[in-house]
Scaffold this active site. Structure first.
Site, PDB file in Angstrom:
ATOM      1  N   ASN A  53     -12.912 -14.587   7.345  1.00 14.50           N
ATOM      2  CA  ASN A  53     -11.514 -14.184   7.177  1.00 14.50           C
ATOM      3  C   ASN A  53     -10.618 -15.264   7.774  1.00 14.50           C
ATOM      4  O   ASN A  53     -11.063 -16.108   8.548  1.00 14.50           O
ATOM      5  CB  ASN A  53     -11.266 -12.827   7.841  1.00 14.50           C
ATOM      6  N   HIS A  54      -9.347 -15.226   7.397  1.00 17.10           N
ATOM      7  CA  HIS A  54      -8.445 -16.332   7.773  1.00 17.10           C
ATOM      8  C   HIS A  54      -7.257 -15.784   8.560  1.00 17.10           C
ATOM      9  O   HIS A  54      -6.334 -15.211   7.982  1.00 17.10           O
ATOM     10  CB  HIS A  54      -7.976 -17.039   6.505  1.00 17.10           C
TER      11      HIS A  54
END
Length: 730
Positions: A53-54
């Site tokens: 995830n970012h």
């Protein structure tokens, strides 16, 4: 890039070591599951694709420093690669390939890179999150994984969204928040079965999106609801306004905590540790405070359904062995519950909130203001995540209410599951009109916003159809939970602009009417998200979302849930749904065996719960509810769904309200009875509707009973127990 200069390589290695130590010290970095990364990197399949995830601009640097990978290559958005500081920082740690998500040749470049045998790190969202939740997941990385047969290594980053390196504007920032990297077990994406390449790509993308939703559940776990409240207060600050009720007073986290500790201490003197304490209270801030206060002091709140009548409340008190009941004089007087309260047997004491306030001594005030309020974790009676957090009661629509014991784990898991698929953010404001004695109103309507930093307005009754739309407008609410019946009535009386701020409208507890769905879209431009759940699952099992929506379904199963369908003789479509997951209850408390916890029964074995619902799941994972097992009648040897009978009645009379039941029949076993508010509907119209829908002639009821209104429970569901009694008399 590859460095051939040995001195430069040595300096960069030393720099990485120093930077790793500095970041670990400043951000208190914790890496979980390192052995999984080592196993993935040393496996026979040398094609490795790391997905994460970012959350921030630091994500790539953290992965480069703390993942034990040899010469990884990072896939970077071209816009970020243009920034000199970002490029310099990444070049020190690893090689990178800059691509534009819209470039059709980009995927081929990544495929060649993976096939070369070098580990590749990619962020499938393509951008840093703006919501704190999962954003759009591109299908490209999934296509790469399927095409190359690469091993996927999921990594969950948590904590950086609260840093100054994130793009989150609705969270309090910290200079050095604690960071956790959770490495999940390696997996692969199977080649999807689909008629063409485009469909296969779509299915692969959907599989990757569901995998990333599962990753969202890997956040650091909380132990108890009260402990989670303390964590949220520390994160968002004591001065944050969090809850408002009909008194139009906004309470901060500090005031909510203060009220919780005071009520918890005072009720603790009257009760025993582990005792189930009955709460007969409406949606008000003191109710929420008492809920947390009882939990902090080791008591278990049992939320009584005050619309269930004396018999229903008595069955609940018997099942949970409730000796102490807490209510409010103002509430009892206004709702005219004095006679019902007096009729309850077996109670040792009835405690009124108004009296509790008077029992607050100077010593209590010194304890509260001296240290308890400032060190709230020290107050909590130690409890485990599997310990009971609350007792809720089933609606009694099919018999006597049963006590459903939900653990801290179950409720917190369901909140995490909801957060994984719907972004409820701190700048949201939830309008909760569903009663807190109902699992939908408690978990989704109340605890979800309070434990995520979103504001909530607690309104005591969902039946005020003119007032609630005005409240939504006046308080600029962005999230509304309701039932089909309630939402339909709000739409009737609301001004087209009353719901202009709503982002999410979620319907549950009963089937969403097509008329209501169309009405909301036509009048307000809002798409209602229909969901499905049960009190026994805390409660959400499946729900439609903006990223995964299918009309006529109740959405896809929540991440972390397993399901199985058991075939039922006589029912050709679908099967009996069994579920297993972290949000499933501990068990039942029943009136015929008071105080004894009975584990959920399922033919699938321990840990599984048989929902009693017949459902069908399509190839994309969308769930369609066919009906309750108990809502089938056997007519002339054929199983007839009573919900199907109601469906054909609705087609014949769209403006009426209809409910089907059955009665014993000497020749056919059972006979159908239709209750309707439409006095004009007749059997000929029903037969015509049955032909249009392709239903059997047996699904057309011969007995039609006209009623002024259908009997409803306090939750808005149809009261089928009463209908069954009425059918016996027709």
């Amino acid at each position: 890039m590859t460095n051939s200069n040995p001195l430069k390589t040595m300096l960069l290695t030393l720099l990485r070591v120093l930077l790793r130590g500095l970041i670990r010290l400043c951000f208190r970095v914790r890496v979980q599951g390192m052995e999984k990364a080592l196993a993935a990197g040393s496996g026979q399949n040398k094609r490795l694709l790391v997905i994460a995830n970012h959350e921030s601009f630091l994500d790539g640097i953290l992965l480069g420093l703390f993942l034990p990978l040899t010469r990884p290559v990072f896939i970077v958005h071209t816009e970020y690669a243009k920034r000199p500081l970002f490029r310099f920082g990444l070049e020190m740690l690893a090689d990178y390939l800059s691509i534009a998500p819209g470039n059709p040749m980009a995927v081929k470049q990544v495929i060649r890179l993976v096939e070369s045998g070098r580990p590749v790190v990619i962020f499938p969202e393509g951008r840093i999150t703006l919501t704190g939740a999962l954003m759009k997941v591109y299908a490209g990385p999934a296509f790469v994984a399927v095409k190359t047969g690469a091993t996927l290594l999921p990594v969950r980053l948590d904590g950086l969204s609260r840093s100054y390196f994130s793009k989150m504007t609705n969270l309090p920032r910290k200079l050095f928040p604690k960071i956790t990297l959770t490495i999940l077990p390696p997996t692969t994406l199977p080649v999807p079965e689909a008629p063409n390449a485009r469909a296969r790509r779509h299915k692969a993308g959907e599989a990757l999106r569901r995998l990333m939703q599962e990753m969202a559940l890997a956040r650091p776990s909380q132990r108890t609801l009260y402990g989670t409240l303390c964590n949220v207060i520390r994160l968002h600050g004591r001065s944050r306004r969090i809850v408002e009720d009909i008194k139009q007073v906004e309470y901060t986290y500090h005031e909510l905590l203060k009220m919780s500790l005071a009520l918890g201490r005072l009720t603790g003197r009257l009760t025993e540790p582990g005792e189930r304490v009955g709460l007969l209270l409406p949606n008000m801030t003191p109710t929420l405070a008492l809920f947390f206060g009882l939990g902090a002091f080791g008591r278990i709140p049992a939320m009584l359904n005050y619309t269930a009548g004396v018999d229903g409340m008595q069955a609940a008190c018997d099942a949970a062995e409730i000796r102490t009941l807490i209510t409010s004089r103002a509430f009892v007087e206004q709702a005219k519950f004095a006679d019902k309260l007096a009729a309850l047997r077996g109670l040792q004491r009835v405690v009124y909130l108004e009296d509790l306030r008077e029992k607050m001594t100077l010593r209590d005030k010194l304890w509260l203001m001296g240290w308890a309020l400032w060190f709230p974790r020290l107050v909590e009676v130690r409890a485990g995540s599997e310990d009971p957090a609350v007792v809720l009661f089933t609606s009694g629509s099919e018999g006597k209410p049963k006590g459903v014991v939900l653990s801290h784990r179950a409720i917190l898991a369901n909140i995490a599951q909801i957060q994984a698929i719907i972004d409820i953010a701190p700048n949201d404001r939830v309008l909760n009109v569903l009663p807190v004695f109902h699992s939908f109103g408690l978990t989704a309507g109340t605890l979800l916003p309070v434990l995520t930093g979103a504001g909530v307005f607690l309104y005591p009754s969902p039946l005020h159809y003119r007032v609630i739309p005005e409240l939504a407008y006046d308080r600029a609410c962005t999230v509304l939970f309701g039932t089909s019946t309630f939402l339909g009535n709000y739409a009737r009386f609301a001004h087209p602009y009353d719901f202009y701020r709503l982002r999410y409208v979620v319907s549950g507890a009963e089937k969403l009417s097509a008329t209501v769905r169309e009405q909301w879209f036509e009048k307000f431009g809002i798409r209602i998200l229909e969901g499905y759940g049960a009190t026994e699952t805390a409660p959400v099992i499946a729900v439609n979302t903006p990223m995964a929506y299918r009309s006529g379904s109740v959405g896809q199963f929540l991440p972390g849930l397993e399901y199985r369908l058991q075939s039922i003789p006589g029912i050709e479509e679908g099967g009996l749904l069994h579920v297993r997951g972290p949000n499933v209850m501990n068990g039942y408390l029943k009136a015929d065996n008071p105080g004894v916890l009975q584990a959920p029964a399922s033919s699938e074995g321990a840990g599984w719960y048989a929902t009693g619902d017949i459902v069908d799941v399509d190839s994309d994972g969308f769930v369609r509810i066919i009906g309750r097992v108990k809502r089938f009648a056997k007519v002339a040897g054929e199983m007839i769904s009573l919900e199907a009978v109601e469906k054909l009645a609705l087609l014949a009379s769209p403006g009426g309200l209809h409910a089907a039941s059955s009665q014993p029949d000497a020749t056919k076993g059972e006979a159908l009875v239709l209750f309707t508010t439409d006095g004009q509907i007749n059997r000929a119209a029903l037969q015509k509707a049955a032909r249009q829908l392709g239903f059997s002639e047996l699904a057309v009821p011969k007995k039609i009973a006209r009623v002024d209104a259908l009997p409803l429970l306090g939750t808005g569901k149809t009261d089928y127990v009463t209908l069954q009694r009425m059918a016996a008399e027709v």
